[in-house]
Design an enzyme around this catalytic site. Structure first.
Site, PDB file in Angstrom:
ATOM      1  N   PRO A  75       0.819  -1.216   0.000  1.00  0.00           N
ATOM      2  CA  PRO A  75       0.000   0.000   0.000  1.00  0.00           C
ATOM      3  C   PRO A  75       0.847   1.258   0.000  1.00  0.00           C
ATOM      4  O   PRO A  75       1.882   1.339   0.658  1.00  0.00           O
ATOM      5  CB  PRO A  75      -0.806  -0.137   1.299  1.00  0.00           C
ATOM      6  N   CYS A  76       0.390   2.245  -0.756  1.00  0.00           N
ATOM      7  CA  CYS A  76       1.247   3.386  -1.066  1.00  0.00           C
ATOM      8  C   CYS A  76       0.566   4.716  -0.777  1.00  0.00           C
ATOM      9  O   CYS A  76       0.992   5.738  -1.277  1.00  0.00           O
ATOM     10  CB  CYS A  76       1.622   3.339  -2.548  1.00  0.00           C
ATOM     11  N   GLN A  77      -0.478   4.718   0.066  1.00  0.00           N
ATOM     12  CA  GLN A  77      -1.220   5.961   0.252  1.00  0.00           C
ATOM     13  C   GLN A  77      -0.338   7.098   0.762  1.00  0.00           C
ATOM     14  O   GLN A  77      -0.527   8.254   0.441  1.00  0.00           O
ATOM     15  CB  GLN A  77      -2.393   5.741   1.219  1.00  0.00           C
ATOM     16  N   ASN A 114       4.617   0.402  -7.493  1.00  0.00           N
ATOM     17  CA  ASN A 114       4.104   1.420  -6.593  1.00  0.00           C
ATOM     18  C   ASN A 114       3.840   2.695  -7.382  1.00  0.00           C
ATOM     19  O   ASN A 114       4.104   2.750  -8.586  1.00  0.00           O
ATOM     20  CB  ASN A 114       5.102   1.666  -5.447  1.00  0.00           C
TER      21      ASN A 114
END
Length: 366
Positions: A75-77, A114
């Site tokens: 996850p790259c938020q 990503n």
């Protein structure tokens, strides 16, 4: 290789990367996804027997099989241009779980994807440190930005792609498509027309079918296939007036003052693609998770003619059109609500980009 190379997909989502790798004969032996509906979609397409629905940290070391390749997008938020850009966001630490799987599965190659700004982040530098003298010191890294359109995807979506290899350095695959094909000897970019022109311009429903299925002992909406996802919305009259003013490639700056909401009237710069209309003969811009909201990007259907108002299609793209722009196959099955499926589509790696990486990586496997 004399047998199908084996694959582990971490943070698998609905299986976009797996879709690209299985296109080239890879055999998935484990997948991990914490979101129920994304995991159910993955299971609907690749089987429930090898997917772990839950926290990746809960997968015991002894339950991690050997594999030829490990793939995934932690996850790259925290890194996203649309996110908080908080380097302390705990979601940014999940790449360490990814490396735990690499340590145990001992793949010949791993692939991390990503957002584009990841390769400039502090976390990425820590990843490089692990390759120098840490958890993945046996692996040589190649990293950089790949544009999905350059690999046959009808979408201008840029991703950071990291390839780690312990069988010799693996460069990124060479582009197969380009904006200027006569100069590069490649094929021309695929377009929105290539992806969605065969679909009905006006969907005949605004709802998903009322069907349910069972995965992981839970009842979830689905499975939905093909035209099940070709449903419209019910915009307000003022929204329809706005849509009608916007030509292909246009956006909010094409709206007359009387149709501008106050926030746009007072902000004369920035966010040029919102309330935008796609162009038939170009790739789309990035398909995000809220593609069904025209105020979030260039998501209006491309059909619009200046001198023939009756030939204007004043609606946002459907879930099916978004899935095709992400290059999901026509046979793909989906589980979840409208919003949950949209999230799965927007978060996925474009299948064609994953397939290009899979084909390239496969040639290096021993």
């Amino acid at each position: 290789m004399t047998k199908a190379p084996t694959l582990i997909d971490l943070f698998a989502g609905c299986g976009g990367m797996t879709a690209g790798f299985t296109r080239h004969g890879f055999n998935p032996v484990l997948a991990v996804e914490h979101d129920l509906h994304a995991a159910a979609t993955y299971a609907a397409n690749y089987g429930e027997d090898h997917i772990h629905w839950g926290d990746i940290a809960e997968v015991a070391d002894d339950d991690i099989p050997d594999a030829d390749v490990v793939i995934g997008g932690p996850p790259c938020q925290g890194f996203s241009n649309l996110g908080s850009k908080d380097v302390n966001d705990p979601r940014n630490q999940l790449w360490k779980q990814y490396l735990r799987f690499v340590q145990i599965a001992r793949p010949q190659v791993f692939v991390i994807e990503n957002v584009d700004r990841f390769h400039k982040s502090a976390e990425f530098q820590l990843l490089r440190d692990e390759a120098d003298h840490g958890m993945i010191e046996d692996y040589e890294l190649t990293h950089g930005l790949l544009l999905a359109a350059d690999y046959g995807v009808p979408q201008r979506r840029t991703r950071t792609i990291i390839i780690g290899s312990r069988v010799g350095r693996i460069p990124h695959p060479e582009p197969t498509h380009s904006k200027f094909p006569t100069l590069s000897g490649t094929q021309p970019w695929r377009t929105v027309r290539d992806a969605i022109s065969a679909l009905p311009e006006r969907p005949d429903t605004t709802e998903l079918p009322d069907t349910k299925t069972d995965y992981f002992g839970r009842v979830v909406p689905g499975e939905f296939k093909w035209l099940d996802l070709h449903f419209g919305r019910k915009p307000r009259e003022q929204s329809l007036l706005r849509y009608d003013c916007i030509p292909p490639g246009g956006g909010r700056f094409d709206l007359p003052d009387e149709l501008l909401p106050r926030c746009w009237r007072e902000k004369k710069t920035g966010t040029t693609d919102v309330m935008g209309r796609m162009r038939w003969d170009h790739p789309s811009l990035t398909i995000r998770t809220e593609f069904f909201k025209p105020e979030k990007g260039q998501y209006l259907h491309p059909q619009w003619e200046a001198d023939r108002p009756e030939r204007r299609v004043n609606r946002v793209i459907t879930h099916l059109e978004a899935a095709l722009l992400q290059e999901f196959p026509e046979t793909f099955a989906w589980c979840g609500s409208k919003i949950q499926i949209a999230k799965q589509i927007g978060n996925a790696v474009p299948v064609g980009l994953a397939a290009a990486i899979a084909r390239h990586v496969q040639s290096y496997l021993q």
